[in-house]
Design a protein around this motif. Structure first.
Motif, PDB file in Angstrom:
ATOM      1  N   HIS A 139       0.809  -1.216   0.000  1.00  8.77           N
ATOM      2  CA  HIS A 139       0.000   0.000   0.000  1.00  8.77           C
ATOM      3  C   HIS A 139       0.843   1.267   0.000  1.00  8.77           C
ATOM      4  O   HIS A 139       0.332   2.355  -0.247  1.00  8.77           O
ATOM      5  N   THR A 140       2.148   1.169   0.276  1.00 13.52           N
ATOM      6  CA  THR A 140       2.992   2.356   0.326  1.00 13.52           C
ATOM      7  C   THR A 140       4.262   2.125  -0.479  1.00 13.52           C
ATOM      8  O   THR A 140       4.978   1.134  -0.257  1.00 13.52           O
ATOM      9  N   LEU A 141       4.548   3.034  -1.394  1.00 11.49           N
ATOM     10  CA  LEU A 141       5.781   3.002  -2.175  1.00 11.49           C
ATOM     11  C   LEU A 141       6.413   4.386  -2.117  1.00 11.49           C
ATOM     12  O   LEU A 141       5.792   5.383  -2.488  1.00 11.49           O
ATOM     13  N   ILE A 142       7.650   4.447  -1.619  1.00  9.00           N
ATOM     14  CA  ILE A 142       8.372   5.716  -1.514  1.00  9.00           C
ATOM     15  C   ILE A 142       9.711   5.556  -2.222  1.00  9.00           C
ATOM     16  O   ILE A 142      10.498   4.657  -1.885  1.00  9.00           O
ATOM     17  N   ILE A 143       9.966   6.396  -3.189  1.00 10.95           N
ATOM     18  CA  ILE A 143      11.250   6.391  -3.898  1.00 10.95           C
ATOM     19  C   ILE A 143      11.754   7.830  -3.923  1.00 10.95           C
ATOM     20  O   ILE A 143      11.084   8.723  -4.455  1.00 10.95           O
ATOM     21  N   THR A 144      12.922   8.065  -3.340  1.00 10.71           N
ATOM     22  CA  THR A 144      13.446   9.424  -3.205  1.00 10.71           C
ATOM     23  C   THR A 144      14.916   9.466  -3.615  1.00 10.71           C
ATOM     24  O   THR A 144      15.708   8.606  -3.194  1.00 10.71           O
ATOM     25  N   GLY A 145      15.263  10.455  -4.437  1.00  8.44           N
ATOM     26  CA  GLY A 145      16.660  10.704  -4.781  1.00  8.44           C
ATOM     27  C   GLY A 145      17.296   9.615  -5.615  1.00  8.44           C
ATOM     28  O   GLY A 145      18.526   9.484  -5.607  1.00  8.44           O
ATOM     29  N   CYS A 146      16.519   8.853  -6.356  1.00  6.04           N
ATOM     30  CA  CYS A 146      17.065   7.800  -7.220  1.00  6.04           C
ATOM     31  C   CYS A 146      17.162   8.367  -8.636  1.00  6.04           C
ATOM     32  O   CYS A 146      16.222   8.229  -9.445  1.00  6.04           O
ATOM     33  N   ASP A 147      18.286   8.994  -8.934  1.00  7.38           N
ATOM     34  CA  ASP A 147      18.428   9.731 -10.196  1.00  7.38           C
ATOM     35  C   ASP A 147      18.361   8.831 -11.425  1.00  7.38           C
ATOM     36  O   ASP A 147      18.034   9.290 -12.516  1.00  7.38           O
ATOM     37  N   GLU A 148      18.701   7.561 -11.268  1.00 12.61           N
ATOM     38  CA  GLU A 148      18.732   6.666 -12.427  1.00 12.61           C
ATOM     39  C   GLU A 148      17.378   6.019 -12.709  1.00 12.61           C
ATOM     40  O   GLU A 148      17.227   5.325 -13.709  1.00 12.61           O
ATOM     41  N   LEU A 149      16.425   6.212 -11.831  1.00 15.16           N
ATOM     42  CA  LEU A 149      15.117   5.567 -12.014  1.00 15.16           C
ATOM     43  C   LEU A 149      14.423   6.137 -13.242  1.00 15.16           C
ATOM     44  O   LEU A 149      14.181   7.345 -13.335  1.00 15.16           O
ATOM     45  N   SER A 180      -3.525  -2.636  -4.841  1.00 21.88           N
ATOM     46  CA  SER A 180      -3.624  -2.358  -3.404  1.00 21.88           C
ATOM     47  C   SER A 180      -2.946  -1.049  -3.022  1.00 21.88           C
ATOM     48  O   SER A 180      -3.121  -0.563  -1.911  1.00 21.88           O
ATOM     49  N   ILE A 181      -2.187  -0.465  -3.932  1.00 26.42           N
ATOM     50  CA  ILE A 181      -1.406   0.732  -3.612  1.00 26.42           C
ATOM     51  C   ILE A 181      -2.320   1.891  -3.243  1.00 26.42           C
ATOM     52  O   ILE A 181      -3.377   2.073  -3.837  1.00 26.42           O
ATOM     53  N   ARG A 182      -1.942   2.653  -2.224  1.00 30.72           N
ATOM     54  CA  ARG A 182      -2.731   3.836  -1.857  1.00 30.72           C
ATOM     55  C   ARG A 182      -1.850   5.022  -1.545  1.00 30.72           C
ATOM     56  O   ARG A 182      -2.330   6.124  -1.369  1.00 30.72           O
ATOM     57  N   ARG A 183      -0.554   4.814  -1.392  1.00 34.95           N
ATOM     58  CA  ARG A 183       0.326   5.945  -1.146  1.00 34.95           C
ATOM     59  C   ARG A 183       1.593   5.777  -1.986  1.00 34.95           C
ATOM     60  O   ARG A 183       2.266   4.760  -1.895  1.00 34.95           O
ATOM     61  N   VAL A 184       1.881   6.767  -2.806  1.00 37.10           N
ATOM     62  CA  VAL A 184       3.088   6.751  -3.616  1.00 37.10           C
ATOM     63  C   VAL A 184       3.775   8.095  -3.461  1.00 37.10           C
ATOM     64  O   VAL A 184       3.155   9.143  -3.632  1.00 37.10           O
ATOM     65  N   GLU A 185       5.047   8.066  -3.101  1.00 36.47           N
ATOM     66  CA  GLU A 185       5.859   9.276  -3.060  1.00 36.47           C
ATOM     67  C   GLU A 185       7.071   9.050  -3.951  1.00 36.47           C
ATOM     68  O   GLU A 185       7.853   8.132  -3.715  1.00 36.47           O
ATOM     69  N   VAL A 186       7.212   9.861  -4.983  1.00 38.52           N
ATOM     70  CA  VAL A 186       8.378   9.805  -5.862  1.00 38.52           C
ATOM     71  C   VAL A 186       8.982  11.199  -5.877  1.00 38.52           C
ATOM     72  O   VAL A 186       8.385  12.130  -6.413  1.00 38.52           O
ATOM     73  N   LEU A 187      10.145  11.343  -5.236  1.00 40.52           N
ATOM     74  CA  LEU A 187      10.746  12.656  -5.029  1.00 40.52           C
ATOM     75  C   LEU A 187      12.134  12.696  -5.662  1.00 40.52           C
ATOM     76  O   LEU A 187      12.953  11.787  -5.442  1.00 40.52           O
ATOM     77  N   TYR A 188      12.387  13.739  -6.445  1.00 44.78           N
ATOM     78  CA  TYR A 188      13.724  14.007  -6.972  1.00 44.78           C
ATOM     79  C   TYR A 188      14.295  12.823  -7.744  1.00 44.78           C
ATOM     80  O   TYR A 188      15.464  12.479  -7.614  1.00 44.78           O
ATOM     81  N   CYS A 189      13.446  12.202  -8.547  1.00 43.81           N
ATOM     82  CA  CYS A 189      13.889  11.151  -9.467  1.00 43.81           C
ATOM     83  C   CYS A 189      13.909  11.780 -10.852  1.00 43.81           C
ATOM     84  O   CYS A 189      12.925  11.726 -11.597  1.00 43.81           O
ATOM     85  N   ASN A 190      15.022  12.388 -11.201  1.00 43.91           N
ATOM     86  CA  ASN A 190      15.068  13.298 -12.342  1.00 43.91           C
ATOM     87  C   ASN A 190      14.950  12.597 -13.687  1.00 43.91           C
ATOM     88  O   ASN A 190      14.717  13.244 -14.701  1.00 43.91           O
ATOM     89  N   SER A 191      15.162  11.285 -13.731  1.00 44.81           N
ATOM     90  CA  SER A 191      15.105  10.568 -15.008  1.00 44.81           C
ATOM     91  C   SER A 191      13.763   9.890 -15.243  1.00 44.81           C
ATOM     92  O   SER A 191      13.557   9.275 -16.283  1.00 44.81           O
ATOM     93  N   LEU A 192      12.860   9.984 -14.314  1.00 39.37           N
ATOM     94  CA  LEU A 192      11.589   9.273 -14.437  1.00 39.37           C
ATOM     95  C   LEU A 192      10.693   9.938 -15.469  1.00 39.37           C
ATOM     96  O   LEU A 192      10.567  11.167 -15.511  1.00 39.37           O
ATOM     97  N   ASP A 193      10.075   9.130 -16.322  1.00 35.72           N
ATOM     98  CA  ASP A 193       9.106   9.595 -17.303  1.00 35.72           C
ATOM     99  C   ASP A 193       7.792   9.879 -16.578  1.00 35.72           C
ATOM    100  O   ASP A 193       7.029   8.968 -16.272  1.00 35.72           O
TER     101      ASP A 193
END
Length: 1126
Positions: free
Chosen positions: A824-834, A843-856
């Motif tokens: 239910h929770t996925l947090i990805i932060t500072g992963c520049d290559e993602l 089932s997911i209800r919380r997603v945080e994607v922060l400072y992932c500069n390569s993400l589409d």
């Protein structure tokens, strides 16, 4: 006969005809109803003969229920008006000219005969017929036992009555006993009386027996109790009993035959129950016994009888204020200069009704100066009336129980309430604390918090204990058994050397802002019976301490200024040794201290080594936290078999632990910030107790092969500062792990020998590397991609719930992510290559994607929209804490606790950067400011809300949204915004079911006023505080008829004069799951309001168009951030 509430003060109107009936059957029926407590009206002056049918006509027309009794008459003759009854009626008809009147009589008689009633022809005696009639009337919903109005108006009585009624389960056919338990003055008898008034009419036999404890002191008193009980259950008011045996025999004979309700008030031992109820055997089905008692143990072992305990709680703050004002301010008008004093008085009583009544009565009508002086006196002294009631429980204790009670009241309640520590100390004093404390709990003198295993005591009981000790020597504190420094008596006695060998415990803790200087040298030599010594906030201004009593069981001296303890100090039975911040260089124990269980040398900066502790084999708690110069710990510590808690946190110079640990009892092992450790110890045996372990430092590069013997671990954190940590193969033995956190490059063994059956992993395949109980996984600063893939694919079960990856070299998440059916929770932060997240589980209800500069971002936003149905006209940059309506029982509740504060989240919530000009037009009613109002129909709607915050550089702040319906207010949402430096739009929604649950006690009318208010909670010292710039609402409702075009208008608060109605036309925006959307649109708009009306354009500003690629067709890499909570 009619049952009705129409005649004042009566439940039943008894109508009859015939003098023989009056003197016979009717008189018996009247008497039986009266004995049952049913208010019955019988008019002996009714006009006889021709007007009786007219009376019957009135009864049938005006009463709620008519119950006919056909006594010595055939119902069919009355119905058809034939036979003897018909002939008499025909003869009467010839004498009366008004034929209409006679027809009304005939109709009334026919109607009465058609009503189901009783017929004495059905082979029953008069007494049996009377009993049947009384039973049905007693159980009728139209009849209520006469209630004591004063009782029903008592503060807080209704909720407590309902709780007891639930335990009673009147409709159940079993026999049960319910105890109403609590300390004196808590309201047990009052609750019992209210229960009796409410339910006694459900039973054939009932009796309320008061003051059982007091009457039971003599044999004649016990006989009186038996007679009282018999008179209630037998209806024989003249009954007499000669002996106890006769009384018990007669009582049991009746209780076998009749379903009964018996309340025994103020019972304090089992003999009293046996005197009145015998062995509690063979009672009639459905019977109920209620005891009011201070002794919960009386409910145990009642010959298989079902027993239940209702522990009466004190009044809450609102109830306490209400009760206090009834006695102190009968008009309920409190002058402003009394408010603070009233608060002080209520705080003193701590919810005890007796104390609130006594204080309120004493202070009523007195000036504020009297209040101040009286309350000051009460803080130091116990009112005699309150004390006498509370002391009854104390007086029934054994001598050992009294000692335990006074030790807890006068010492431990001001020190430490840990049950295990108190138990160890009292056991070292030669007492039996397990037995004694249990008895005190059963007698409502103590309570125990089951989660934290701490003892507590009502403040007035503690004050009673202190009052008992003061009375030992009112004018000479040094002659008392216990001293405490809160009134500085202990300090005076100690410094003036006026102490004696009678003193058992001392608390020397002056409540001053600065330490108090005292001269302590030889005073303790006189206190040979001193057992408990606590010293705080004291500075000794003389030379070294000459002596301490060897009889001490507890020594706690914070900031002890001496570099050594007296050489003559040999406390053989010492149980607790707490010397934090002491100046000792090495706490060497040179003597056998087999009673010691708690040792605390925390924050002793001069300690460099813990030497041999083999002379203290029973230590359970060893606290060495913050010993900043501690370097080495002796191997003997690793062999302390009974050690449960070992705290080495913040010992930042610690290098050497014992080589081996054999502590089978260990449950807590704190190594936080012990970063200089050279080696982790060998674990020689399996340890099931240690559940949490945090390891930080380069010593984690080589954990021993025996590390897997920590089989009880549920949470493990491993951090290293450089290089790689090669985990041992035994890491897979940790099958109870629920949370894993790895900080730095960890290498999992790939070819380890594992002796167990493989478990299904996230790939859907069997894997021997899986941690089957794992729910939370955090990966930080991991550079090796293959390890991340191995962990996610082979070590995680498909039941993983939370995944966080920070600053790690991850390019894509594996396809197996979609199989995490509880994630239910996925947090990805500072992963520049993602670059992409292929799939997410539903089932997911919380997603945080922060400072992932390569993400589409565009493909990712579409992925999220597919899962949660986000509106296309909102930006994809979503910041934290959106909570969608739970998909399964594994979801967190709507009210969750974060960092000790209760935050209440809506089912659907998210944030975007923006300001008040960026409102989507889907929120069709918008207002400047923090308040909006509107009207709804007779059903709860679904409400979506948008709030625009103006945020200067203020960082974190909390906000609170209140929703009020017809002046009944509830929390719509309470949460926070963190690290905010720009304007922010917050969207939230509550569906109909959620709103209905919030207002479950509110009955809606056809027209209901709704008001939504947003308040900001935060520091008052902000230079520029955040503000609510605008608020908007969208309401979905199926409750209004829209065909007529007439709706319920919005309010015209805040300067708006728009009239608005609900319209069912479709609108753009969220899909909130309803086929019928009630939109707020303008209707009957006044001419002058047209100038003020503007169409809200969802432009979101240039900032959004540049930052969020969803509004452009071509793909673009993001340098921003995405966060979503679903």
């Amino acid at each position: 006969m009619a049952s009705s509430h129409q005649p004042k003060d009566f439940d039943v109107f008894l109508s009859f005809r015939g003098e023989d009936t009056r003197r016979g059957f009717v008189s018996h029926l009247f008497e039986a109803l009266s004995r049952q407590g049913i208010q019955t009206f019988i008019d002996d002056n009714l006009t006889r003969g021709e007007n009786i049918s007219e009376e019957l006509l009135k009864i049938i027309e005006c009463t709620k229920k008519v119950l006919p009794v056909f006594y010595q008459v055939d119902p069919s003759e009355v119905r058809k008006q034939k036979g003897y009854f018909g002939r008499v009626l025909t003869k009467l008809e010839k004498k009366i000219k008004d034929k209409t009147k006679v027809q009304k009589w005939r109709d009334a008689l026919t109607k009465a005969a058609n009503i189901s009633g009783w017929d004495d022809k059905n082979s029953c005696t008069d007494s049996e017929l009377v009993e049947k009639i009384v039973e049905e009337i007693s159980n009728s919903k139209f009849i209520k036992m006469p209630s004591n109005d004063a009782t029903m108006q008592l503060v807080g009585i209704n909720s407590r009555m309902e709780a007891v009624a639930k335990l009673l389960a009147i409709e159940s056919n079993d026999v049960r006993m319910v105890g109403i338990t609590g300390l004196g003055g808590i309201g047990k008898t009052t609750i019992a009386k209210a229960i009796y008034n409410r339910f006694s009419n459900h039973f054939k036999a009932k009796s309320f027996v008061e003051n059982v404890r007091e009457w039971s002191k003599t044999e004649q008193g016990k006989i009186h109790l038996q007679e009282t009980l018999l008179k209630g259950i037998s209806k024989d008011k003249n009954l007499r009993v000669s002996t106890l045996y006769e009384g018990t025999t007669r009582i049991n004979r009746i209780l076998r035959l009749k379903r009964f309700l018996i309340i025994l008030d103020d019972v304090d031992n089992a003999d009293q129950i046996e005197t009145l109820l015998g062995q509690c055997e063979c009672f009639a089905s459905g019977s109920r016994i209620i005891l009011t008692t201070r002794n919960k143990r009386l409910l145990a072992n009642r010959n298989g009888l079902s027993t239940y305990d209702y522990g009466v709680k004190g009044l809450d703050e609102h109830e306490a204020i209400k009760l206090f004002r009834k006695h102190a301010f009968p008009s309920n008008e409190v002058p402003e200069d009394y408010l603070a004093l009233e608060k002080q008085a209520i705080s003193y009583a701590k919810g005890l009704p007796l104390a609130l009544k006594v204080l309120g009565g004493y202070l009523h009508g007195k000036p504020t100066e009297y209040w101040e002086d009286a309350l000051d006196w009460y803080e130091k002294n116990l009112d005699e009336g309150i004390g006498n009631i509370l002391k009854r429980s104390y007086e029934g204790l054994t001598e050992d129980e009294k000692t335990i009670f006074l030790d807890i009241a006068c010492f431990f309640m001001g020190y430490n309430t840990s049950y295990n520590m108190i138990k160890d100390v009292l056991k070292a004093c030669g007492l039996n604390p397990v037995y004694g404390i249990r008895n005190l709990i059963d007698k409502c003198l103590l309570t125990i918090h089951e989660d934290y295993y701490c003892l507590s005591m009502h403040d007035l009981l503690q004050q009673m204990g202190m009052d008992i000790v003061r009375r030992e020597a009112p004018q000479k504190p040094g002659e008392r058994s216990r001293l405490w420094c809160y009134d500085e008596e202990a300090l005076d006695e100690l410094t003036e050397d006026m102490v004696s060998d009678k003193i058992r415990s001392i608390i020397l803790w002056p409540h001053k802002s600065e330490p108090v200087e005292v001269q302590i040298k030889a005073q303790f030599s006189k206190m040979k019976n001193l057992r408990l010594l606590l010293i705080r906030n004291v500075r000794c201004c003389n030379g070294p301490l000459e002596c301490l009593p060897n009889g001490l069981r507890l020594l706690d001296w914070r900031d002890c200024p001496f570099s050594s303890l007296p050489p003559s100090f040999f406390p053989k039975k010492l149980a607790v040794l707490n010397l934090p911040f002491i100046l000792l260089k090495e706490p060497v124990v040179k003597q056998s201290l087999e009673y010691v269980t708690h040792v605390n040398f925390s924050w002793c900066n001069l300690i460099t080594k813990i030497s041999d502790l083999s002379m203290t084999p029973n230590v359970t708690n060893l606290i060495l936290e913050g010993c900043s110069n501690l370097v080495e710990i002796d191997d003997s510590v690793g062999r302390l078999d009974k050690l449960k808690v070992w705290d080495l946190g913040f010992c930042d110079k610690l290098e050497t632990l014992p080589n081996c640990l054999t502590m089978k009892s260990l449950t807590s092992f704190n190594l936080m910030d012990c970063e200089r450790l050279k080696k982790f110890p060998n674990i020689l045996h399996e340890m099931k107790g240690v559940e949490y372990l945090e390891l930080a430092g380069n010593f984690t590069k080589e954990l021993p092969p025996s590390f897997g013997n920590l089989i009880g671990l549920k949470r493990l954190e491993v951090s290293l500062f450089s290089g790689e940590a090669h985990l041992p193969g035994s890491i897979y033995n940790l099958q109870h792990i629920e949370a894993l956190e790895f900080h730095g490059n960890v290498i999992f063994p790939k070819n380890a020998e594992i002796d167990r059956q493989p478990v299904c992993n996230s790939l859907g395949c069997s894997s021997k590397y899986v941690f089957p109980m794992l729910k939370q996984l955090q990966l930080l600063d991991i550079e090796i991609r293959s390890e991340i893939e191995f962990i996610l694919n082979y070590c995680c079960p498909f039941t993983l719930e939370e995944l966080s990856i920070y600053n790690s070299n991850v390019v894509t998440l594996p396809e197996s992510m979609s199989r995490y059916e509880r994630l239910h929770t996925l947090i990805i932060t500072g992963c520049d290559e993602l670059r992409e997240i292929p799939r997410l589980p539903h089932s997911i209800r919380r997603v945080e994607v922060l400072y992932c500069n390569s993400l589409d971002l565009q493909s990712f936003s579409q992925l999220l929209a597919e899962i949660i149905g986000l509106p296309l006209n909102l930006p994809p940059c979503v910041i934290s804490d959106m909570l969608m309506f739970p998909h399964s029982s594994t979801m967190l509740p709507i009210g969750s606790t974060i960092k000790g504060t209760e935050y209440r989240l809506c089912e659907y919530r998210f944030e975007v950067s923006g300001d008040e000009n960026d409102f989507p037009n889907w929120f069709n009613h918008q207002r400047d400011g923090n308040l909006i109002s509107f009207w709804i129909g007779p059903e709860f709607p679904k409400i979506a809300l948008c709030i625009a915050f103006g945020i200067p550089d203020c960082g974190h702040f909390d906000y609170h949204v209140f929703v009020s319906i017809n002046n009944s207010e509830q929390t719509f949402e309470r949460t926070f915004i963190s690290t905010a430096t720009t304007g922010r739009l917050v969207f939230s929604c509550r569906p109909q079911s959620s709103l209905q649950e919030l207002f479950r006690d509110l009955q809606l009318t056809d027209r209901n006023h709704v008001q939504i208010l947003c308040k900001i909670d935060g520091p008052s010292l902000w230079f520029r505080a955040p503000i609510v710039k605008k608020i908007g609402v969208h309401v979905e409702c199926n409750c209004l008829s829209l065909q007529s075009g007439l709706g319920l208008p919005m309010d015209t608060e805040n300067g708006s004069d728009l009239g608005l109605a609900f319209d069912s036309s479709n609108v753009d925006g969220f899909d909130l799951g309803s086929s019928s959307v009630a939109q707020l649109v303008p209707t009957q708009v006044k001419r002058k309001s047209k100038k003020r009306k503007r169409k809200v354009r969802p432009r979101f500003g240039t900032l959004f168009k540049q930052q969020f690629p969803l509004f452009k067709k071509k793909k673009k890499k993001s340098d921003g951030l995405i966060c979503l909570n679903n």
